[in-house]
Write an enzyme that holds these catalytic residues in place. Sequence first.
Site, PDB file in Angstrom:
ATOM      1  N   TYR A 213       0.832  -1.214   0.000  1.00  0.00           N
ATOM      2  CA  TYR A 213       0.000   0.000   0.000  1.00  0.00           C
ATOM      3  C   TYR A 213       0.872   1.272   0.000  1.00  0.00           C
ATOM      4  O   TYR A 213       0.810   2.090  -0.924  1.00  0.00           O
ATOM      5  CB  TYR A 213      -0.934  -0.059   1.219  1.00  0.00           C
ATOM      6  CG  TYR A 213      -1.732   1.190   1.476  1.00  0.00           C
ATOM      7  CD1 TYR A 213      -2.333   1.898   0.430  1.00  0.00           C
ATOM      8  CD2 TYR A 213      -1.903   1.665   2.787  1.00  0.00           C
ATOM      9  CE1 TYR A 213      -3.085   3.045   0.691  1.00  0.00           C
ATOM     10  CE2 TYR A 213      -2.654   2.792   3.053  1.00  0.00           C
ATOM     11  CZ  TYR A 213      -3.229   3.487   1.999  1.00  0.00           C
ATOM     12  OH  TYR A 213      -3.964   4.616   2.262  1.00  0.00           O
TER      13      TYR A 213
ATOM     14  N   ASP B 209      12.488 -12.814  -1.855  1.00  0.00           N
ATOM     15  CA  ASP B 209      12.576 -12.653  -0.408  1.00  0.00           C
ATOM     16  C   ASP B 209      13.714 -11.689  -0.066  1.00  0.00           C
ATOM     17  O   ASP B 209      14.871 -11.945  -0.415  1.00  0.00           O
ATOM     18  CB  ASP B 209      12.841 -14.053   0.183  1.00  0.00           C
ATOM     19  CG  ASP B 209      13.069 -14.024   1.673  1.00  0.00           C
ATOM     20  OD1 ASP B 209      12.887 -12.957   2.294  1.00  0.00           O
ATOM     21  OD2 ASP B 209      13.451 -15.084   2.213  1.00  0.00           O
TER      22      ASP B 209
ATOM     23  N   ALA C 216       7.322  -5.187   5.075  1.00  0.00           N
ATOM     24  CA  ALA C 216       7.062  -5.631   6.448  1.00  0.00           C
ATOM     25  C   ALA C 216       5.663  -6.212   6.520  1.00  0.00           C
ATOM     26  O   ALA C 216       4.808  -5.871   5.704  1.00  0.00           O
ATOM     27  CB  ALA C 216       7.147  -4.450   7.416  1.00  0.00           C
TER      28      ALA C 216
ATOM     29  N   THR D 299       6.934   3.450  12.611  1.00  0.00           N
ATOM     30  CA  THR D 299       5.509   3.578  12.963  1.00  0.00           C
ATOM     31  C   THR D 299       5.319   4.196  14.352  1.00  0.00           C
ATOM     32  O   THR D 299       6.175   4.025  15.236  1.00  0.00           O
ATOM     33  CB  THR D 299       4.843   2.179  12.940  1.00  0.00           C
ATOM     34  OG1 THR D 299       3.583   2.247  13.611  1.00  0.00           O
ATOM     35  CG2 THR D 299       5.675   1.124  13.638  1.00  0.00           C
TER      36      THR D 299
ATOM     37  N   TYR E  57       4.470  -6.391  16.562  1.00  0.00           N
ATOM     38  CA  TYR E  57       4.627  -5.568  15.360  1.00  0.00           C
ATOM     39  C   TYR E  57       5.424  -4.308  15.698  1.00  0.00           C
ATOM     40  O   TYR E  57       6.450  -4.015  15.065  1.00  0.00           O
ATOM     41  CB  TYR E  57       3.256  -5.201  14.777  1.00  0.00           C
ATOM     42  CG  TYR E  57       3.343  -4.094  13.763  1.00  0.00           C
ATOM     43  CD1 TYR E  57       3.987  -4.295  12.547  1.00  0.00           C
ATOM     44  CD2 TYR E  57       2.830  -2.821  14.040  1.00  0.00           C
ATOM     45  CE1 TYR E  57       4.113  -3.259  11.627  1.00  0.00           C
ATOM     46  CE2 TYR E  57       2.942  -1.791  13.127  1.00  0.00           C
ATOM     47  CZ  TYR E  57       3.596  -2.015  11.924  1.00  0.00           C
ATOM     48  OH  TYR E  57       3.723  -0.980  11.034  1.00  0.00           O
TER      49      TYR E  57
ATOM     50  N   LYS F  65       9.581  -3.240  14.660  1.00  0.00           N
ATOM     51  CA  LYS F  65      10.015  -1.979  14.034  1.00  0.00           C
ATOM     52  C   LYS F  65      10.955  -1.221  14.975  1.00  0.00           C
ATOM     53  O   LYS F  65      11.929  -0.593  14.539  1.00  0.00           O
ATOM     54  CB  LYS F  65       8.789  -1.115  13.719  1.00  0.00           C
ATOM     55  CG  LYS F  65       7.875  -1.700  12.669  1.00  0.00           C
ATOM     56  CD  LYS F  65       8.372  -1.345  11.279  1.00  0.00           C
ATOM     57  CE  LYS F  65       7.425  -1.768  10.192  1.00  0.00           C
ATOM     58  NZ  LYS F  65       7.844  -1.329   8.864  1.00  0.00           N
TER      59      LYS F  65
ATOM     60  N   ARG G   6     -11.139  -3.211  20.784  1.00  0.00           N
ATOM     61  CA  ARG G   6     -10.210  -4.142  20.133  1.00  0.00           C
ATOM     62  C   ARG G   6      -8.926  -4.142  20.955  1.00  0.00           C
ATOM     63  O   ARG G   6      -8.419  -3.064  21.302  1.00  0.00           O
ATOM     64  CB  ARG G   6      -9.929  -3.640  18.707  1.00  0.00           C
ATOM     65  CG  ARG G   6      -9.245  -4.611  17.806  1.00  0.00           C
ATOM     66  CD  ARG G   6      -9.219  -4.107  16.365  1.00  0.00           C
ATOM     67  NE  ARG G   6      -8.362  -2.936  16.184  1.00  0.00           N
ATOM     68  CZ  ARG G   6      -8.085  -2.385  14.999  1.00  0.00           C
ATOM     69  NH1 ARG G   6      -8.612  -2.890  13.903  1.00  0.00           N
ATOM     70  NH2 ARG G   6      -7.308  -1.341  14.910  1.00  0.00           N
TER      71      ARG G   6
HETATM   72  N1  UDP Z   1     -11.826   0.477  13.861  1.00  0.00           N
HETATM   73  C1  UDP Z   1     -13.169   0.185  14.044  1.00  0.00           C
HETATM   74  N2  UDP Z   1     -13.761  -0.716  13.206  1.00  0.00           N
HETATM   75  C2  UDP Z   1     -13.093  -1.341  12.192  1.00  0.00           C
HETATM   76  C3  UDP Z   1     -11.721  -1.016  12.001  1.00  0.00           C
HETATM   77  C4  UDP Z   1     -11.126  -0.113  12.851  1.00  0.00           C
HETATM   78  O1  UDP Z   1     -13.818   0.717  14.962  1.00  0.00           O
HETATM   79  O2  UDP Z   1     -13.677  -2.164  11.479  1.00  0.00           O
HETATM   80  C5  UDP Z   1     -11.173   1.456  14.747  1.00  0.00           C
HETATM   81  C6  UDP Z   1      -9.972   0.899  15.482  1.00  0.00           C
HETATM   82  O3  UDP Z   1     -10.360   0.292  16.675  1.00  0.00           O
HETATM   83  C7  UDP Z   1      -9.124   2.162  15.684  1.00  0.00           C
HETATM   84  C8  UDP Z   1      -9.464   3.031  14.472  1.00  0.00           C
HETATM   85  O4  UDP Z   1     -10.673   2.512  13.950  1.00  0.00           O
HETATM   86  O5  UDP Z   1      -9.565   2.852  16.832  1.00  0.00           O
HETATM   87  C9  UDP Z   1      -8.402   2.963  13.378  1.00  0.00           C
HETATM   88  O6  UDP Z   1      -8.112   1.588  13.120  1.00  0.00           O
HETATM   89  P1  UDP Z   1      -7.292   1.094  11.870  1.00  0.00           P
HETATM   90  O7  UDP Z   1      -7.298  -0.399  11.917  1.00  0.00           O
HETATM   91  O8  UDP Z   1      -7.795   1.752  10.634  1.00  0.00           O
HETATM   92  O9  UDP Z   1      -5.834   1.662  12.135  1.00  0.00           O
HETATM   93  P2  UDP Z   1      -4.841   1.485  13.410  1.00  0.00           P
HETATM   94  O10 UDP Z   1      -5.057   2.724  14.247  1.00  0.00           O
HETATM   95  O11 UDP Z   1      -5.220   0.230  14.106  1.00  0.00           O
HETATM   96  O12 UDP Z   1      -3.497   1.444  12.799  1.00  0.00           O
END
Ligand code: UDP
Length: 324
Positions: A10, A50, A74, A116, A140, A144, A281
Amino acid sequence: MILVTGGAGYIGSHFVLYCKEHGEQPIVLDNLVYGHKEAVPAGVPLIVGDMGDPKLLDEIFTRYPIDAVVHFAAYAYVGESVTDPAKYYLNNTVATLAVLEAMRRHGVNKFIFSSTCATYGNPVTVPMDELHPQAPINPYGQSKYFVEQILKAYSLAYSLKFVALRYFNAAGGDPEGRIGESHDPETHLIPIALQVAQGKRPQISVFGTDYDTPDGTCIRDYIHILDLAQAHQLALKRLREGADSDIFNLGSEQGYSVNEVLRICEKVSGRKIARVNEPRRAGDPPRLVASAAKARAVLGWAPTFQNLDAIIETAWKWEEKRHY
Ligand code: UDP
């Protein structure tokens, strides 16, 4: 000539396109595990292999007049890094060491590293600048972080000069819709939301509505992918001019909650986005917002996508034209 590892992914593919349009000659090394060969522009050599293979690296450095490596390759699924940490340490850290060793063998000493904000872990102060303590909370981020430590040691001991760029949330795509974000599986907020808007998914889960934020959902700093690309080019220019190794945050310095992002996705797409509230999450910090003052001051970096509406418009264009 620039060797771009992960140039079919990406962020890498947008950098490759940007480079090509700014007079650079990129060459891509990608194992295509998560990358897409369609994302590499015509005329750019794509070597499928690779990056941890010293023989392949020797062939590449012998064949092409490479003066710098821009290293995107990565694995980047935080959740998977918790369940399969070996995959992350071996690829993101150990294979990166193989690239650095090949550079040493071939006298290539300029390295731009895709780092990151996950190397910071939970925020102690917001906005976060480059001096924020680094305490990554998942493999992860650690994989990094270890590379950053290796780069600092190499830079002191050998002739290597590096720039580590700590991205916040990369978003959007090529404004013409030629390339864009395509992960399998997709886990990111904006593409999932836009796919719900398109009717390709029934609904989006909102992970956590009880955070200590104004609307209870997580706050992130979204930065357009071409603004990231521009920063890589400025960093490389600086190293080519003889600057010392350095580290920069890249973010828009503006925070948007999940609910705000969904509202903008609805506005841009003109469609309603069905959502369900779910528990938090694991591993999501409540609020991540960059201070990118250093990149602005030292690199002369000026993000061109000033608000999230403009960023999401490019993501929507991609979702409508998507071909991989
Ligand atoms: N998020 C969400 N629903 C989804 C995907 C992401 O609520 O289906 C939330 C996630 O918990 C975070 C924010 O959106 O708070 C950004 O998540 P993303 O995975 O896009 O990027 P990250 O911050 O994890 O790198």
